[in-house]
Design a protein around this motif. Sequence first.
Motif, PDB file in Angstrom:
ATOM      1  N   UNK A   1      -4.012   2.511   1.614  1.00 51.11           N
ATOM      2  CA  UNK A   1      -3.166   3.523   0.972  1.00 51.11           C
ATOM      3  C   UNK A   1      -3.262   4.859   1.699  1.00 51.11           C
TER       4      UNK A   1
ATOM      5  N   UNK B   1     -11.086  -1.921  -1.948  1.00 48.85           N
ATOM      6  CA  UNK B   1     -10.497  -3.102  -1.344  1.00 48.85           C
ATOM      7  C   UNK B   1      -9.715  -2.706  -0.090  1.00 48.85           C
TER       8      UNK B   1
ATOM      9  N   UNK C   1       0.843  -1.211   0.000  1.00 44.26           N
ATOM     10  CA  UNK C   1       0.000   0.000   0.000  1.00 44.26           C
ATOM     11  C   UNK C   1       0.871   1.251   0.000  1.00 44.26           C
TER      12      UNK C   1
ATOM     13  N   UNK D   1      -1.376  14.767 -12.641  1.00 46.56           N
ATOM     14  CA  UNK D   1      -2.743  15.070 -13.093  1.00 46.56           C
ATOM     15  C   UNK D   1      -3.155  16.470 -12.640  1.00 46.56           C
TER      16      UNK D   1
ATOM     17  N   UNK E   1      -6.655  -3.268   0.521  1.00 48.43           N
ATOM     18  CA  UNK E   1      -5.371  -2.698   0.128  1.00 48.43           C
ATOM     19  C   UNK E   1      -5.526  -1.230  -0.269  1.00 48.43           C
ATOM     20  N   UNK E   2      -6.587  -0.963  -1.005  1.00 41.97           N
ATOM     21  CA  UNK E   2      -6.813   0.425  -1.431  1.00 41.97           C
ATOM     22  C   UNK E   2      -7.105   1.330  -0.239  1.00 41.97           C
TER      23      UNK E   2
ATOM     24  N   UNK F   1      -7.186   3.783 -12.606  1.00 37.93           N
ATOM     25  CA  UNK F   1      -5.915   3.622 -13.313  1.00 37.93           C
ATOM     26  C   UNK F   1      -5.222   2.327 -12.870  1.00 37.93           C
ATOM     27  N   UNK F   2      -5.156   2.147 -11.550  1.00 41.18           N
ATOM     28  CA  UNK F   2      -4.458   0.974 -11.024  1.00 41.18           C
ATOM     29  C   UNK F   2      -5.155  -0.315 -11.438  1.00 41.18           C
TER      30      UNK F   2
ATOM     31  N   UNK G   1      -9.851  12.773  -8.081  1.00 39.79           N
ATOM     32  CA  UNK G   1      -8.485  12.354  -8.404  1.00 39.79           C
ATOM     33  C   UNK G   1      -8.189  10.974  -7.815  1.00 39.79           C
ATOM     34  N   UNK G   2      -8.634  10.755  -6.579  1.00 35.92           N
ATOM     35  CA  UNK G   2      -8.401   9.443  -5.970  1.00 35.92           C
ATOM     36  C   UNK G   2      -9.160   8.341  -6.699  1.00 35.92           C
TER      37      UNK G   2
ATOM     38  N   UNK H   1       0.955   3.959  -2.794  1.00 42.56           N
ATOM     39  CA  UNK H   1       0.628   5.350  -2.427  1.00 42.56           C
ATOM     40  C   UNK H   1       1.636   6.304  -3.031  1.00 42.56           C
TER      41      UNK H   1
ATOM     42  N   UNK I   1      -9.936   8.359  -9.767  1.00 45.73           N
ATOM     43  CA  UNK I   1      -9.225   8.127 -11.037  1.00 45.73           C
ATOM     44  C   UNK I   1      -7.995   7.256 -10.819  1.00 45.73           C
ATOM     45  N   UNK I   2      -7.342   7.446  -9.674  1.00 46.54           N
ATOM     46  CA  UNK I   2      -6.159   6.631  -9.375  1.00 46.54           C
ATOM     47  C   UNK I   2      -6.555   5.159  -9.211  1.00 46.54           C
ATOM     48  N   UNK I   3      -7.691   4.946  -8.535  1.00 48.10           N
ATOM     49  CA  UNK I   3      -8.171   3.575  -8.357  1.00 48.10           C
ATOM     50  C   UNK I   3      -8.444   2.936  -9.713  1.00 48.10           C
TER      51      UNK I   3
ATOM     52  N   UNK J   1      -7.360  -5.731 -13.550  1.00 47.92           N
ATOM     53  CA  UNK J   1      -8.381  -6.154 -12.596  1.00 47.92           C
ATOM     54  C   UNK J   1      -9.674  -5.343 -12.736  1.00 47.92           C
TER      55      UNK J   1
ATOM     56  N   UNK K   1       0.902   6.486  -6.688  1.00 45.58           N
ATOM     57  CA  UNK K   1      -0.359   7.197  -6.857  1.00 45.58           C
ATOM     58  C   UNK K   1      -0.165   8.700  -6.636  1.00 45.58           C
TER      59      UNK K   1
END
Lengths: 366, 190
Positions: free
Chosen positions: B121, B115, A57, A71, B117-118, B63-64, B56-57, A61, B59-61, B70, A64
Amino acid sequence: MKTTMQNQNPHWTSDPDLVERYVLYRIDSAERSQLADHLRVCEDCVCVVRNEEVLVAGIRAHGRAALKGRLKERVATGQGREFSWYQLAGAAAAIVVLITVGVHNRWFMTDGVQRSPETLDMMEEKQSLPLKEQDDAEKRDERISMDQKGEEARQQSEGASAGAPDQRKSVPQRQMQYESTPAPVAESLSPRGPVEPYSLSAKPVPSTVMMLQKNPEVWLEGRILEGETLPSQVLERKDRAEEESKRKAAEMSAARRSKEGARMEEGIDQQEGLQLIQRPLADLPQSQQTRQRKDPESVPALLERSDSLAQLTLFLDPLHPETDLDRAAIEQVTRDSIVIDVGAQRIGFKIPRWVDVPLQLRKGRR
Amino acid sequence: MKAPLFFLDTDAKILDLIRKGDEEALVMLYEANRRMIMAYAARNNGTADDGQDLLQDALMVLWERVRAGRFEFSAKLSTFLFATAKNLWMRRLAKQRRESPGILDPDSHPDGGISLLESLIESEEATMVQEALMTIGEQCRQLLLLFYWEELSMEEIAGRMGFANADTVKSKKYQCKKALERILAGVMKE
């Protein structure tokens, strides 16, 4: 692949690769379910998995945060304002629609005179009516307009004028409009020869000219028509339209008789017809003189109308002999155009459709 | 109800860009969904900054997940982003109230679901890892990012970083991970 069942060690978390695959979801769900079952009874194993998860994580992070920063920067600096293809397509479609509507309105919904939306609606309604009903509708329009505009009309009428520079060459869209319409009446072929396929227009005037009976003056701009030979396609169209024109002329005559009958019932003076008068150009009002000087080929004319009298004053030099005026004739060549035959001249006028011009000249004192 | 073909086509193009690593896709999605997410944040006592951060967050999810293969494309991307932003916002509110975020099923990855894991973060522990990561060498940091964040295979990393083969990458990755753990252990002790 090593799994719990295959391991000698009962704690599968002692295998770093397996822990990593578990955390990264790189094992199938059945195997994952078995591993998760073990976690429910092994606190130490949970800690090992948890540490791995935190490590992953944290690394994610970091990645990210870096991507998020890029962005933010792109959005803030306006790079993100670039339009996507579907936004551009939408904008292009909207522009096309606007242009189409504008062109349609300009070409097909005006005859050179500005009208209010309400007026356009009324005209559309009138055009769908038979002639007799159109007369009634026109009367109703006049009453409505008189009520709405009142005094304002009188003030604006002096500035109201009709006619425009010769548009035979300069305004092809008007020509197109005429050519797409069959010649409307049989009289379009003059006794002196075929009528030139001319295009007349009325300059934009306030919609108050609709109230001609109340406010009985409107300036028109005439064109002296040359007796040129018509293009063959126009002649062919005229031939085809001749029968239709005769039928329409008969309808109009019937409608006129009906209108006269209605006026008799209302006790209105029945002296019908257009009084033709001529005056020298020097008698033109100053504003009209300026206009005439800009376009010396034009023939200014003042149409005056009261309940019982319609009068068309031509301003021209030199004046025609009185005998020519006595022998003058009027003919309607399109729904909104008339031609005055006087002497050796044929003078065409574009008449706003809502202006009721008698289609016969009244003989007598001028 | 199925999404209109027009949107599916657009979404498919955007997903394709993400798979190729083109960050312009994120900008397009940001512009297309900004109003919606900002309005959601505003309706839920959030600020404009909260709205931007949420989007933004989310979008990051996306993207990953797409990069890791997945992401299951079963709805419009805007729907996914909205659901994700909503879940992120709920978790933040719970965190502010010092409530338990609830038991998360690490197996579940419904559209927009977060998740375990997410969710980690945003934890303090993850922040410590981030700081530790800044202290190791550039090559190690790059390798770990490619493996754990970009989720590239050993072969891909070897090609990207110029290593001889996958085994070399595997060995190097093990060393880097151990180095990070050592730094982290030192931080924990302090």
